[in-house]
Write a protein that holds these residues in place. Sequence first.
Motif, short mmCIF file in Angstrom:
data_model
loop_
_atom_site.label_atom_id
_atom_site.label_comp_id
_atom_site.label_asym_id
_atom_site.label_seq_id
_atom_site.Cartn_x
_atom_site.Cartn_y
_atom_site.Cartn_z
N HIS A 79 0.86 -1.19 0.00
CA HIS A 79 0.00 0.00 0.00
C HIS A 79 0.90 1.23 0.00
CE1 HIS A 79 -3.49 -2.55 0.91
NE2 HIS A 79 -2.74 -3.15 1.81
N TRP A 80 1.10 1.81 -1.18
CA TRP A 80 2.08 2.88 -1.35
C TRP A 80 1.79 4.09 -0.47
CZ3 TRP A 80 2.85 3.05 -7.41
CH2 TRP A 80 3.44 1.85 -7.80
N MET A 81 0.55 4.39 -0.22
CA MET A 81 0.18 5.54 0.61
C MET A 81 -0.47 5.11 1.92
SD MET A 81 -1.27 8.33 -2.12
CE MET A 81 -0.21 9.00 -3.42
N GLY A 82 -0.39 3.83 2.25
CA GLY A 82 -0.99 3.33 3.47
C GLY A 82 -2.48 3.05 3.31
N THR A 83 -3.14 2.76 4.40
CA THR A 83 -4.57 2.48 4.41
C THR A 83 -5.27 3.39 5.41
OG1 THR A 83 -4.31 0.75 6.07
CG2 THR A 83 -4.21 0.07 3.76
N ASP A 84 -6.57 3.54 5.26
CA ASP A 84 -7.33 4.41 6.15
C ASP A 84 -7.95 3.61 7.29
OD1 ASP A 84 -9.43 3.05 5.00
OD2 ASP A 84 -10.23 4.78 3.91
N GLU A 85 -8.87 4.24 8.00
CA GLU A 85 -9.45 3.61 9.20
C GLU A 85 -10.33 2.41 8.88
OE1 GLU A 85 -12.44 6.55 7.75
OE2 GLU A 85 -10.26 6.41 7.92
N LEU A 86 -10.73 2.26 7.61
CA LEU A 86 -11.53 1.10 7.21
C LEU A 86 -10.73 0.09 6.40
CD1 LEU A 86 -14.86 2.90 6.20
CD2 LEU A 86 -14.29 1.77 8.35
N GLY A 87 -9.42 0.27 6.34
CA GLY A 87 -8.57 -0.65 5.62
C GLY A 87 -8.56 -0.45 4.12
N ARG A 88 -9.07 0.67 3.65
CA ARG A 88 -9.07 0.94 2.21
C ARG A 88 -7.73 1.54 1.78
NH1 ARG A 88 -14.64 4.29 2.39
NH2 ARG A 88 -13.35 5.33 3.96
N ASP A 89 -7.29 1.18 0.59
CA ASP A 89 -6.01 1.64 0.07
C ASP A 89 -6.12 3.12 -0.29
OD1 ASP A 89 -3.26 1.06 -0.97
OD2 ASP A 89 -4.21 1.69 -2.85
N ILE A 90 -5.31 3.95 0.35
CA ILE A 90 -5.39 5.40 0.14
C ILE A 90 -4.92 5.77 -1.27
CG2 ILE A 90 -4.50 7.64 0.91
CD1 ILE A 90 -4.39 6.54 3.72
N TYR A 91 -3.91 5.09 -1.77
CA TYR A 91 -3.43 5.38 -3.12
C TYR A 91 -4.55 5.18 -4.15
CZ TYR A 91 -0.82 4.73 -7.47
OH TYR A 91 -0.38 4.82 -8.77
N SER A 92 -5.30 4.09 -4.02
CA SER A 92 -6.40 3.83 -4.95
C SER A 92 -7.49 4.89 -4.81
CB SER A 92 -6.99 2.44 -4.69
OG SER A 92 -6.02 1.43 -4.89
N ARG A 93 -7.74 5.31 -3.60
CA ARG A 93 -8.77 6.34 -3.39
C ARG A 93 -8.32 7.70 -3.93
NH1 ARG A 93 -12.98 5.55 -0.27
NH2 ARG A 93 -12.98 7.63 0.68
N VAL A 94 -7.05 8.03 -3.78
CA VAL A 94 -6.54 9.27 -4.34
C VAL A 94 -6.62 9.24 -5.87
CG1 VAL A 94 -4.46 10.66 -4.66
CG2 VAL A 94 -5.06 9.85 -2.39
N ILE A 95 -6.29 8.10 -6.47
CA ILE A 95 -6.35 7.96 -7.92
C ILE A 95 -7.79 8.17 -8.41
CG2 ILE A 95 -6.14 6.33 -9.83
CD1 ILE A 95 -3.48 7.41 -8.89
N HIS A 96 -8.74 7.50 -7.79
CA HIS A 96 -10.14 7.66 -8.20
C HIS A 96 -10.67 9.04 -7.83
CE1 HIS A 96 -11.37 3.65 -9.69
NE2 HIS A 96 -10.38 3.21 -8.94
N GLY A 97 -10.12 9.66 -6.79
CA GLY A 97 -10.54 11.01 -6.44
C GLY A 97 -10.17 12.04 -7.50
N ALA A 98 -9.18 11.72 -8.33
CA ALA A 98 -8.82 12.62 -9.43
C ALA A 98 -9.99 12.80 -10.39
CB ALA A 98 -7.60 12.08 -10.17
#
Length: 302
Positions: A79-98
């Motif tokens: 997990h390049w950017m770590g995970t959040d409080e629910l175990g979701r991959d932050i890198y994937s969420r940042v990518i989709h947030g774009a």
Amino acid sequence: MNVLSRDWLLSEDPETRAQAKLGQFYRVVRALSRNPLAMVGLAIIIALLLVAAFASWIAPYSPFEGSLQNRLQPPSVAHWMGTDELGRDIYSRVIHGARITLMIVLLVAVIAAPLGLIVGAVSGYFGGWVDRVLMGVTDVFLSMPRLILALAFVAALGPGIENAVIAIAITAWPVYARIARAETLTFRTAEFIAAVQMQGASHARVIWRHVIPLCLSSTIVRVTLDMAGIILTAAGLGFLGLGAQPPMPEWGAMISRGRAFILDQWWVATMPGFAIVIVSLGFCLFGDGLRDVLDPKQKVKS
């Protein structure tokens, strides 16, 4: 590009309107390419477009699904950017947030810029009571901070990304109206405008075919520079829970959820914050370069 094509584009006596427009575009691109910071900003914007377009292929994990066993994991190979409080991959969420950020920016620009351009052009062209009424309304919007005004509209419309876009667009158009009015006042009494009017052209035709095109360059520059402010306003609304709603991977909402872990798990809020800073910086750098190129007070040399 060969010499003949370059000479054709840079001709001081173009034979057609298309040749003149292509030549002007070539000069702008050449001047822009000589600005290293503008090229850095353009590279960031292109990267944002590519990431948004291919987010499903770039992101290694789902932006919505996580595992509580992996919650609040620090940045690692998995997990390049770590995970959040629910175990979701932050890198994937940042990518989709774009995608969400790009959608907000484009929708606000499509709504606010044409509206402000038309209001400013009409106000500057007619003058008199029309100018006083339209600019009076514009001054009312400009007298209040943009974020506070956006908060008021979102509170009235209700939370959600669609309402956030509408609220930001409503607060953004007055700046473009002021710019278009100022540009129109400089040439509304010009001879070419009088010549068109003497040929029987209606006011609507004069505004649409002659006034608005002359205001486009200043408006485009201002839109590019305002992109960073739009991103920050959208992130602010998301941070306050009035923008994109969970579980949407919106950068401002991600920062809001990560502030509870900022001391021990800093990456939860920091990573989307970095994304906002980098993208905003890209639009600012490109906008500054575009302003230098399209500034009518400066001559773009070939």
